[in-house]
Design a protein around this motif. Structure first.
Motif, PDB file in Angstrom:
ATOM      1  N   TYR A   4       0.813  -1.210   0.000  1.00  0.00           N
ATOM      2  CA  TYR A   4       0.000   0.000   0.000  1.00  0.00           C
ATOM      3  C   TYR A   4       0.850   1.266   0.000  1.00  0.00           C
ATOM      4  CZ  TYR A   4      -3.951  -3.058   1.141  1.00  0.00           C
ATOM      5  OH  TYR A   4      -4.910  -4.022   1.108  1.00  0.00           O
ATOM      6  N   SER A 139      -8.088  -1.899  -5.159  1.00  0.00           N
ATOM      7  CA  SER A 139      -8.436  -2.387  -3.824  1.00  0.00           C
ATOM      8  C   SER A 139      -8.440  -1.239  -2.813  1.00  0.00           C
ATOM      9  CB  SER A 139      -7.444  -3.469  -3.388  1.00  0.00           C
ATOM     10  OG  SER A 139      -7.628  -3.812  -2.036  1.00  0.00           O
ATOM     11  N   ASN A 142     -11.392   1.053  -3.457  1.00  0.00           N
ATOM     12  CA  ASN A 142     -12.619   0.413  -3.007  1.00  0.00           C
ATOM     13  C   ASN A 142     -12.707   0.360  -1.493  1.00  0.00           C
ATOM     14  OD1 ASN A 142     -13.225   0.030  -5.665  1.00  0.00           O
ATOM     15  ND2 ASN A 142     -13.384  -2.189  -5.578  1.00  0.00           N
ATOM     16  N   MET A 143     -11.553   0.112  -0.847  1.00  0.00           N
ATOM     17  CA  MET A 143     -11.538   0.132   0.613  1.00  0.00           C
ATOM     18  C   MET A 143     -11.915   1.518   1.128  1.00  0.00           C
ATOM     19  SD  MET A 143      -8.043  -2.068   1.083  1.00  0.00           S
ATOM     20  CE  MET A 143      -7.670  -1.353   2.682  1.00  0.00           C
ATOM     21  N   LEU A 257     -15.614  -3.421   2.573  1.00  0.00           N
ATOM     22  CA  LEU A 257     -14.249  -3.067   2.948  1.00  0.00           C
ATOM     23  C   LEU A 257     -13.441  -4.312   3.279  1.00  0.00           C
ATOM     24  CD1 LEU A 257     -12.026  -1.069   3.866  1.00  0.00           C
ATOM     25  CD2 LEU A 257     -13.184  -0.949   6.078  1.00  0.00           C
ATOM     26  N   ASP A 260     -12.752  -6.328  -0.015  1.00  0.00           N
ATOM     27  CA  ASP A 260     -11.753  -5.686  -0.869  1.00  0.00           C
ATOM     28  C   ASP A 260     -10.361  -5.787  -0.269  1.00  0.00           C
ATOM     29  OD1 ASP A 260     -13.575  -4.992  -2.805  1.00  0.00           O
ATOM     30  OD2 ASP A 260     -13.948  -2.996  -2.004  1.00  0.00           O
ATOM     31  N   THR A 261     -10.258  -5.680   1.053  1.00  0.00           N
ATOM     32  CA  THR A 261      -8.960  -5.804   1.715  1.00  0.00           C
ATOM     33  C   THR A 261      -8.393  -7.199   1.519  1.00  0.00           C
ATOM     34  OG1 THR A 261      -9.625  -4.188   3.389  1.00  0.00           O
ATOM     35  CG2 THR A 261      -7.733  -5.584   3.899  1.00  0.00           C
ATOM     36  N   GLY A 311     -15.872  -8.097  -3.210  1.00  0.00           N
ATOM     37  CA  GLY A 311     -14.461  -8.241  -3.561  1.00  0.00           C
ATOM     38  C   GLY A 311     -14.253  -8.939  -4.892  1.00  0.00           C
TER      39      GLY A 311
END
Length: 410
Positions: A4, A139, A142-143, A257, A260-261, A311
């Motif tokens: 990230y 991702s 989206n998170m 969340l 997606d994570t 997801g």
């Protein structure tokens, strides 16, 4: 594996991330306030659902007329301009005594603008990130959308309860203005990704090219239909449980969340193709419980678990981008976004109609069953396509552009 922190070191990713997050928060806060206003004024589940998701229907029109501009406009000017338009239009919706026809006319205009803005935003993300980091970038966005929806629906619920639905709409307008400022001040002055003049004819030509591949058609249908039907289920939260709608929306955002994570960070590349459709089936299955009129705790749990299935969209998007020519990335992602949101609007209208003549819980169960059936059919078609050795699209879809090669080695 990309991390990230590397994303936020990429120039322009952070302002794009912040502008998109503010816009998502604005949509949730203003949408919940407007849906509550319409439901209190009309008592209609159909009109309430359309107030929340109706602008998505207009994206179908935008996808067939405006999308060629997504790659032919300077991204910074387009994104800041669209967000500013949303701020002004949402502020207009807060005017007391506004007739219903005026409300839905504004929502139609917002949907048209959103179809263009989605293509520009997603295309810019694909441009600023190397292809191998695109899934992680989606991702993260989206998170952020999940977090903003949790906060947005929770804040919207509080504003509706403590202030007024109209106050929630005005807060949404302010958040749209913040998104416009973030895009204008944070993004660089990039040129358009494609040359030529945008036109309806060019939009149709590019749509036809993207739709010409069976593999791309399956990817688009997987992104549009099962998810759209489940959003139709969610559009009935207000008539199903007006006092708990904000909580149900927030729990759904939390589940999204989490999904997606997990998908963006922990699912290895070798497993992504295998889990796409099973994860999408999880999206619909818990809503079948609503036919039994579950209690509040079970309803909250079902909505949360269901949303983990969102997801799967990341995996379908990654598959789509493997099949799309680089020069059409913005158009292709805009078509995905517009088609997805248009199907959400259609599903919201369908769900509202079913609820009008049966009940909200029956409408949820029927749409969930339809979503499961579509997912099953698409999974079978995918296996059959692989077995037949079908072509996967134009050769340029898998070939990085020279510009991206230079950026990776810079």
């Amino acid at each position: 594996m990309p991390r990230y922190r590397t994303l936020f070191r990429t120039p322009e990713f952070t302002p794009l991330f912040l502008a998109g997050s503010a816009q998502t928060a604005a949509q949730t806060v203003a949408g919940l306030g407007l849906a509550t206003l319409v439901f209190r004024a009309t008592g209609s589940p159909l009109l309430s659902a359309l107030a929340l998701f109706g602008p998505s229907l207009a994206q179908l029109v935008g996808a067939t007329t405006l999308l060629s501009a997504a790659d032919r406009l300077p991204p910074r000017a387009a994104l800041s301009g669209v967000a500013l338009f949303f701020a002004l239009a949402t502020g207009f919706l807060a005017i007391p005594g506004l007739p219903a026809w005026a409300v839905f006319a504004v929502l139609l205009a917002e949907g048209l603008a959103a179809s263009l803005g989605g293509g520009v935003r997603h295309g810019l993300l694909n441009e600023i990130l190397p292809r191998e980091e695109y899934l992680l970038g989606r991702s993260v966005t989206n998170m952020a959308a999940g977090v903003c929806q949790i906060g947005g629906f929770a804040t919207g619920g509080l504003l509706v309860a403590l202030l007024s639905p109209r106050g929630a709409v005005l807060v949404g307008a302010g958040l749209y203005l913040a998104a416009a400022v973030a895009a204008r001040l944070g993004l660089g002055a990039r040129p358009p990704r494609a040359a030529g003049r945008a036109s309806v004819a060019e939009t149709w030509r590019s749509n036809a090219l993207l739709w010409s591949s069976p593999a791309r058609r399956r990817a688009y249908l997987a992104l549009w239909v099962p998810n759209g039907l489940v959003v139709g289920c969610e559009s009935l939260f207000v008539p199903y449980a007006p006092e708990r709608a904000g909580l149900l929306f927030a729990c759904g955002a939390f589940g999204m969340l989490a999904g997606d994570t997990a998908v963006g960070r922990f699912v290895p590349a070798r497993l992504r193709g295998r889990v796409r459709f099973p994860l999408q089936a999880l999206l619909a299955a818990p809503f079948l419980l609503f036919v039994l009129d579950p209690g509040p705790s079970l309803a909250v749990a079902a909505v949360t678990v269901s949303a983990v299935g969102y997801g799967a969209s990341l995996l379908h998007q990654e598959r789509l981008m493997e099949l799309v020519p680089e020069e059409l990335s913005g158009h292709a992602l805009g078509l995905h976004s517009s088609g997805m949101l248009a199907l959400q609007g259609v599903s919201a209208a369908l769900a509202g109609t079913l609820a009008q003549y049966t009940s909200p819980r029956t409408g949820m169960a029927v749409l969930a069953a339809a979503s499961l059936a579509v997912t099953f059919c698409l999974a079978r078609a995918e296996r059959a396509g692989r077995g037949a050795g079908s072509t996967e699209g134009p050769s340029s879809a898998a070939r990085p552009s020279p510009r991206r090669d230079r950026r990776r080695t810079a």
